[in-house]
Write an enzyme that holds these catalytic residues in place. Structure first.
Site, PDB file in Angstrom:
ATOM      1  N   SER C  20       0.819  -1.209   0.000  1.00  0.00           N
ATOM      2  CA  SER C  20       0.000   0.000   0.000  1.00  0.00           C
ATOM      3  C   SER C  20       0.856   1.264   0.000  1.00  0.00           C
ATOM      4  CB  SER C  20      -0.894   0.000   1.238  1.00  0.00           C
ATOM      5  OG  SER C  20      -1.562   1.231   1.341  1.00  0.00           O
ATOM      6  N   LYS C  44      -3.374   2.551  -2.171  1.00  0.00           N
ATOM      7  CA  LYS C  44      -2.981   3.575  -1.201  1.00  0.00           C
ATOM      8  C   LYS C  44      -3.940   3.638  -0.002  1.00  0.00           C
ATOM      9  CE  LYS C  44      -0.955   7.191   0.450  1.00  0.00           C
ATOM     10  NZ  LYS C  44       0.312   6.955   1.154  1.00  0.00           N
ATOM     11  N   GLY C  45      -3.435   3.986   1.151  1.00  0.00           N
ATOM     12  CA  GLY C  45      -4.244   4.139   2.350  1.00  0.00           C
ATOM     13  C   GLY C  45      -5.392   5.111   2.123  1.00  0.00           C
ATOM     14  N   ASN C  68       9.774   7.954   4.301  1.00  0.00           N
ATOM     15  CA  ASN C  68       8.676   8.705   3.709  1.00  0.00           C
ATOM     16  C   ASN C  68       7.768   9.227   4.802  1.00  0.00           C
ATOM     17  OD1 ASN C  68       5.684   7.617   3.637  1.00  0.00           O
ATOM     18  ND2 ASN C  68       6.979   5.786   3.602  1.00  0.00           N
ATOM     19  N   ALA C  69       7.224  10.384   4.525  1.00  0.00           N
ATOM     20  CA  ALA C  69       6.213  10.966   5.412  1.00  0.00           C
ATOM     21  C   ALA C  69       5.148  11.581   4.521  1.00  0.00           C
ATOM     22  CB  ALA C  69       6.831  11.998   6.340  1.00  0.00           C
ATOM     23  N   ASN C 126      -4.732  -0.437   8.292  1.00  0.00           N
ATOM     24  CA  ASN C 126      -3.458   0.164   8.664  1.00  0.00           C
ATOM     25  C   ASN C 126      -3.553   0.736  10.072  1.00  0.00           C
ATOM     26  OD1 ASN C 126      -1.103   1.564   8.879  1.00  0.00           O
ATOM     27  ND2 ASN C 126      -1.431   2.894   7.110  1.00  0.00           N
ATOM     28  N   CYS C 129       0.585   3.268  10.672  1.00  0.00           N
ATOM     29  CA  CYS C 129       1.216   4.345   9.917  1.00  0.00           C
ATOM     30  C   CYS C 129       1.954   5.281  10.863  1.00  0.00           C
ATOM     31  CB  CYS C 129       0.201   5.149   9.124  1.00  0.00           C
ATOM     32  SG  CYS C 129       0.998   6.459   8.160  1.00  0.00           S
ATOM     33  N   LYS C 164      -2.650  -4.778   9.437  1.00  0.00           N
ATOM     34  CA  LYS C 164      -1.250  -4.474   9.143  1.00  0.00           C
ATOM     35  C   LYS C 164      -0.521  -4.016  10.393  1.00  0.00           C
ATOM     36  CE  LYS C 164       1.645  -2.105   5.781  1.00  0.00           C
ATOM     37  NZ  LYS C 164       1.618  -1.449   4.471  1.00  0.00           N
ATOM     38  N   THR C 192       6.459   0.472   8.001  1.00  0.00           N
ATOM     39  CA  THR C 192       7.798   1.054   8.097  1.00  0.00           C
ATOM     40  C   THR C 192       8.267   1.233   9.543  1.00  0.00           C
ATOM     41  OG1 THR C 192       6.728   3.196   7.939  1.00  0.00           O
ATOM     42  CG2 THR C 192       7.588   2.274   5.906  1.00  0.00           C
TER      43      THR C 192
HETATM   44  C1  LIG Z   1       5.907   6.141  -0.121  1.00  0.00           C
HETATM   45  C2  LIG Z   1       5.256   5.133   0.773  1.00  0.00           C
HETATM   46  C3  LIG Z   1       3.921   5.264   1.119  1.00  0.00           C
HETATM   47  C4  LIG Z   1       3.299   4.331   1.950  1.00  0.00           C
HETATM   48  N1  LIG Z   1       1.973   4.457   2.259  1.00  0.00           N
HETATM   49  C5  LIG Z   1       1.360   3.513   3.012  1.00  0.00           C
HETATM   50  C6  LIG Z   1      -0.025   3.571   3.284  1.00  0.00           C
HETATM   51  O1  LIG Z   1      -0.735   4.465   2.820  1.00  0.00           O
HETATM   52  N2  LIG Z   1      -0.587   2.616   4.070  1.00  0.00           N
HETATM   53  C7  LIG Z   1       0.170   1.587   4.586  1.00  0.00           C
HETATM   54  O2  LIG Z   1      -0.354   0.731   5.280  1.00  0.00           O
HETATM   55  N3  LIG Z   1       1.490   1.490   4.321  1.00  0.00           N
HETATM   56  C8  LIG Z   1       2.096   2.425   3.545  1.00  0.00           C
HETATM   57  N4  LIG Z   1       3.442   2.309   3.271  1.00  0.00           N
HETATM   58  C9  LIG Z   1       4.186   1.177   3.815  1.00  0.00           C
HETATM   59  C10 LIG Z   1       4.326   0.065   2.763  1.00  0.00           C
HETATM   60  O3  LIG Z   1       3.068  -0.427   2.393  1.00  0.00           O
HETATM   61  C11 LIG Z   1       5.184  -1.089   3.304  1.00  0.00           C
HETATM   62  O4  LIG Z   1       4.559  -1.628   4.456  1.00  0.00           O
HETATM   63  C12 LIG Z   1       6.574  -0.648   3.694  1.00  0.00           C
HETATM   64  O5  LIG Z   1       7.045   0.327   2.801  1.00  0.00           O
HETATM   65  C13 LIG Z   1       7.576  -1.801   3.694  1.00  0.00           C
HETATM   66  O6  LIG Z   1       7.696  -2.399   2.461  1.00  0.00           O
HETATM   67  P1  LIG Z   1       8.849  -2.003   1.378  1.00  0.00           P
HETATM   68  O7  LIG Z   1      10.145  -1.995   2.106  1.00  0.00           O
HETATM   69  O8  LIG Z   1       8.765  -3.048   0.323  1.00  0.00           O
HETATM   70  O9  LIG Z   1       8.495  -0.638   0.861  1.00  0.00           O
HETATM   71  C14 LIG Z   1       4.054   3.242   2.440  1.00  0.00           C
HETATM   72  C15 LIG Z   1       5.405   3.119   2.082  1.00  0.00           C
HETATM   73  C16 LIG Z   1       6.013   4.037   1.252  1.00  0.00           C
HETATM   74  C17 LIG Z   1       7.458   3.851   0.901  1.00  0.00           C
END
Ligand SMILES: Cc1cc2nc3c(=O)[nH]c(=O)nc-3n(C[C@H](O)[C@H](O)[C@H](O)COP(=O)(O)O)c2cc1C
Ligand SMILES: Cc1cc2nc3c(=O)[nH]c(=O)nc-3n(C[C@H](O)[C@H](O)[C@H](O)COP(=O)(O)OP(=O)(O)OC[C@H]3O[C@@H](n4cnc5c(N)ncnc54)[C@H](O)[C@@H]3O)c2cc1C
Ligand SMILES: Cc1cc2nc3c(=O)[nH]c(=O)nc-3n(C[C@H](O)[C@H](O)[C@H](O)COP(=O)(O)OP(=O)(O)OC[C@H]3O[C@@H](n4cnc5c(N)ncnc54)[C@H](O)[C@@H]3O)c2cc1C
Ligand SMILES: Cc1cc2nc3c(=O)[nH]c(=O)nc-3n(C[C@H](O)[C@H](O)[C@H](O)COP(=O)(O)O)c2cc1C
Ligand code: FES
Ligand code: FES
Lengths: 310, 268, 310, 268
Positions: C20, C44-45, C68-69, C126, C129, C164, C192
């Site tokens: 997501s 996306k969330g 990311n934020a 989620n 976050c 999650k 994250t």
């Molecule tokens: C730019 C960005 C935006 C994200 N937005 C969300 C989100 O909206 N909801 C959510 O549950 N996780 C969000 N995540 C977390 C990812 O879904 C994932 O759990 C996390 O990045 C770890 O996986 P990765 O290392 O493969 O990116 C986001 C991550 C990134 C990098």
């Protein structure tokens, strides 16, 4: 220019030391590093009795990091005090001994044994080792046990006591408050994150111990955040910051976030001169940006910063 | 004494499928190195790959200050290394305890017959050993056994012949020499009671070899590979399980106590 | 060869989805990826009302990772249901909607709105976050609140519910047990890690929000460990594993550790075709190693493994 | 349409202190690209540096299928890029919304006088814009203003002259042209009421420029730089604060809504 710092009673001529377990007892790196230029030398985790450590493989490389499961292999406090400290004391550099144990009594006994040993400038209490079952991280994940260990050590030593915190907790600030309340003179953070790597061909974990501690540049953002949060909550207690420091710029991230001193760990393996490069680089930065006192930099990035959602 | 240095790359070529030889100008290293020692190489400037890679010293020319390494591309570090055709390499070395050179003083007679056994890329450090043995004037007492998967993957055997040694070869598919493991050749040679055996190769081969030496009562040394971080004895990662004379098992560190260990002490 | 998996009621033709927030609503990547080849698309969330998200800079690169934020910028559940879902539903690929909120009631309302929307195959809740103050990680760091959110969502939807989890907790297994007990059909991990990067020249945090979430290969060992631990404790609940997956080998680490399915996140930014490369690579691995059912691989690295100190 | 592709590096040279031009063979990119668009480049095969780097398209030859990028080495990604002298580059592109080409239909008359203003490395995409403007046959209505720290760091001005444009130059130290910021030159030119201004350069320069255009009531476009992850509108990281006609502030995404925005809409 004044780069000397006081880390909870340990006076260092510059803010740079070594991270426990990554620099042996210092002597191993003598060929590459003029040890006398270090602010302090922090040595391998020391326990009451000698320990063999974990079965191999003990390390695995991961992206920008490594997992280790050394398992506190060490010659025991007796040999450290009798055989190793005399050699280190001769250098005239403050030595910080990282101590660990299975029980409160273990910690106390190791601390007592080291009290008064020439050259020992302070103790770093490891309550956050992820690679041994008993002790280690068990004490470090609960504010009550963490403060008990702190008190046990403080009550038997006159040396400055740094408590080393684990990042593997929900509320790091609560841990910091607990050990600070129990008398810790300084905090050190962070120890490694718990991780696993799997060998896809053998379909088994890479490490003999299955889990290991993740260190190196990969964890730096987590470590800087830990320092930031704890310094924000407890601005008066000095912090020894570490986690992925390879260069002076990395070290400055920690100092600007609130660390009084920094330790180079995994970075030593990549660049055996990393500690001295950090010492030189910090001085150069201060010169270029017009800082006379290193203390002006401590926590500077926090000034006038509020989170958008605070 | 080991040093941290930038060594100039003076050559780099592929000598077999996926096996490269890189030549470095490093006079102090050339002077100090003994066979079986290794150098610790930083592969890249960023943090992935992070750790240095240990690679044995393959050949040395003390006069010209040139040092060669021979390596197989198996992952990202060695792939990076194979891409370096010129420029400078950030290395530490020489590191570790190398092979014991049996001198006349140590053995009573230097003419003790020796076997040098290599499997696969394990042949790399043995060439330096043979360079030194050639220099002792006892080359006729040395026999070399080399194993590989097939003829194409056979390493150093021509160069070793040029040094004047007699070489026997074994391949898994019989495309060169004897068909079968190099330890079969060793079994034959052990009947002639060699005085000492030097070996380097994959762990299963070394395990078999150590067992055979034990049964035959022949002393020797093997070079082992363990995962290393620091390379200088500080991180305690590269442990090899050994037993002492009394049979007590402990850990030793391949980077400082090894990578060469007495064949009898390694616990497989 | 059978690569299809059942992720708590979401049937996927292969075990690969998107993480997501890293794949938009899928459509952004249509030029590069044949979306119909994905096991599922996780979007996306989504929150009740549209959100603007955090001020820039929103990202910072770190060694083998990124912070990311974003702050949950999204068009709100109404537009997702009305405008975006019809386009996605046309693909015939299961869509998992990641939902977030400030209050229990928010979560419930978003979930209720999505119940019965064509194409929505499941919800990913989620509670982890790190980039919004309220909700998000607050719910995710306490087993009681986490199970409350789970129950609130379960009680208003017939869709499979994946919860999650955040890695920023002391006891992940306790969290997993709590949400599983509250009725979660599957777990997804990890979100994250909380991190900070400091701009040494400006002496300020890089991110507008100060803290951000660390993702990418840097965190993979932590993520694999999370999957391993939770699968060991709760072998029956399916896990969607993620954190630093770039290649099929990375994905296999998660599956061998106990994940039923995997999600590619940050990897999409580096290689927009990463998801499909993972799909293909897993099939190839199964062929080479003689596996007919993907289920044979799930948790395989745990068989016959005990920690040396257990 | 944007594609993911491996493009062959056909040339790479340093054209100024720390500024490199790399030439790629990428016919589909050359065909599709418009000025102001960028490509997203993977810098290395390992995970550090991790993210792709956005670099504007500097020059295009549709006939030969060659595309050039011009970049300044500022960190590890661009340092890696400068080291690539041959081989293949993993790129995505063309990406983003480029400059608006004012055609006769759009403006009523294509001969509206235009100003093209570049600061530092911001000149890179403007060369491609000028290539296209030169092709329209209205070159005499276009004036180019270029700023740099000093004469040595001045980019594209010779090439732009060769295209037939009139160029004025400003340097901080006066070592070439006017001494002072390029926006001083702009102030003069604005008195002649240009019909449209295109600009790219460091944020402070663009901020000043947007303010001046606003006051002068002159429309234009600026190309901004934001930190990007995906480059395709999926990650929502590259936000730029803009205000709509009603003055309402929102975020737009530099990778898909930009990097070129109307000068009036960017909130600095
Ligand atoms: C730019 C960005 C935006 C994200 N937005 C969300 C989100 O909206 N909801 C959510 O549950 N996780 C969000 N995540 C977390 C990812 O879904 C994932 O759990 C996390 O990045 C770890 O996986 P990765 O290392 O493969 O990116 C986001 C991550 C990134 C990098
Ligand atoms: C003392 C010593 C001498 C060596 N000499 C040679 C030589 O002369 N020629 C040669 O081709 N190889 C030699 N090796 C093995 C060589 O170090 C590895 O092949 C190399 O580190 C692989 O790195 P990589 O990045 O390509 O592979 P990756 O698999 O990506 O490496 C990942 C990690 O595992 C470690 N690793 C992987 N394989 C080995 C291994 N076999 N032994 C130890 N660590 C390993 C790496 O150092 C790295 O930390 C030697 C190893 C040791 C310990
Ligand atoms: C649409 C667009 C077009 C661009 N065109 C050009 C060009 O034609 N020539 C040129 O020299 N530069 C250009 N830039 C800036 C260029 O992207 C950065 O200089 C480059 O990413 C720096 O990478 P690095 O690894 O060398 O530096 P590092 O500082 O190590 O990069 C760290 C991270 O910050 C990001 N970053 C650093 N500086 C910038 C920046 N100024 N803008 C956006 N992200 C940044 C990097 O992408 C990376 O993710 C452009 C940027 C954008 C957004
Ligand atoms: C090989 C190795 C051994 C370690 N041994 C110890 C130890 O004995 N005691 C301790 O408190 N921390 C130990 N640590 C943790 C480090 O001191 C440090 O906290 C951690 O590695 C993060 O810093 P770094 O990323 O710079 O390595 C060890 C780390 C490594 C890599
Ligand atoms: S590699 Fe560090 S002790 Fe051997
Ligand atoms: S870079 Fe991902 S949305 Fe613009």
């Amino acid at each position: 220019m004044n780069t000397s710092v006081d880390l909870g009673g340990i006076v260092m001529k510059n803010p740079v030391t070594t991270a426990s377990g990554t620099f042996g007892f210092g002597l191993e790196y003598q060929t590459y590093v003029d040890l006398q230029r270090l602010g302090a030398i922090t040595v391998k985790g020391t326990t009451l009795k000698p320990r063999q450590g974990n079965p191999p493989p003990r390390i695995a490389e991961t992206p920008s990091g490594m997992l280790n499961a050394i398992g506190l292999q060490n010659p025991g406090v007796e040999r450290v005090a009798e055989e190793i400290m005399p050699q280190l004391a001769a250098l005239g550099v403050p030595v910080i001994i990282n101590i660990a144990g299975d029980t409160l009594e273990d910690y106390a006994q190791v601390a007592r044994r080291l009290d008064g040993v020439t050259g020992v400038a302070g103790l770093e209490v490891n309550i956050s080792c992820p690679n041994v079952k008993k002790g280690g991280i068990q004490f470090g994940s609960n504010p009550v046990t963490a403060s008990e260990v702190t008190r046990a050590v403080k009550s038997v030593t006159g040396l400055p006591v740094i408590v080393k915190l684990s990042p593997n907790v929900t509320d790091l600030v609560a841990m910091a408050e607990a050990v600070a309340g129990a008398g810790a003179d300084a905090l050190s953070m962070i120890n490694t994150l718990v991780g696993i790597a799997i060998d896809v061909d053998r379909r088994r974990p890479v490490l003999g111990n299955i889990t290991g501690g993740l260190s190196g540049p990969a964890i730096r953002p987590v470590a800087v955040r830990a320092v930031w949060q704890v310094h924000r909550a407890l601005p008066l207690i000095p912090i020894l910051g570490m986690g992925g420091i390879m260069t002076a710029r990395d070290a400055l991230e920690f100092i600007l976030a609130g660390a009084t001193a920094v330790a180079v760990g995994t970075g030593n393996f990549v660049n055996p001169r990393a500690t001295l490069d950090v010492v030189d680089g910090i001085e150069q930065y201060m010169k270029e940006h017009g800082f006379n006192e290193i203390s002006e930099l401590v926590g500077l990035a926090q000034r006038d910063t509020t989170r958008s959602d605070e | 004494m080991s040093q941290l240095m930038m060594a100039e790359i003076t050559g780099c070529q592929e000598t077999g499928p996926g096996v490269w030889v890189t030549e470095l100008l490093a006079p102090s290293l050339a002077q100090a190195a003994v066979p079986g020692q290794f150098i610790h190489i930083r592969c890249g400037e960023d943090s992935d790959p992070l750790l240095r890679r240990p690679i044995s010293i393959h050949a040395v020319c003390r006069q010209s200050g040139l040092v060669k390494i021979m390596f197989q591309v198996v992952g990202k570090g060695t792939a990076w290394l194979a891409g370096r055709r010129d420029g400078w390499l950030d290395i530490m070395g020489p590191l570790g305890r190398g092979f014991t050179m049996l001198t006349a003083e140590k053995t009573g007679t230097a003419a003790v017959p020796r076997l040098v056994v290599g499997g696969g890329i394990g042949a790399a450090p043995l060439y330096f050993l043979l360079q030194e043995l050639a220099g002792t004037g006892y080359a006729e007492h040395v026999k070399v056994l080399l194993g590989a998967r097939n003829a194409e993957q056979l390493l150093i055997h021509n160069a070793v012949k040029l040094l004047g040694f007699s070489v026997s070869v074994a391949t898994d598919d019989g495309s060169a020499g004897y068909q079968g493991p190099v330890t079969d050749l060793l079994a034959e040679e052990l009947q002639c009671k060699p005085g000492y055996v030097y070996a380097c190769g994959p762990a299963p081969m070394l395990k078999t070899l150590c067992g055979m030496l034990h049964n035959a009562g022949v002393p020797g040394e093997v070079s082992v590979e363990e995962r290393m971080a620091c390379g200088v004895g500080a991180c305690l990662s590269c442990v090899c399980r050994v037993k002492d004379a009394g049979g007590l098992e402990t850990f030793r560190h391949a980077c400082v106590d090894g990578p060469v260990f007495a064949a009898g002490e390694v616990v497989w």
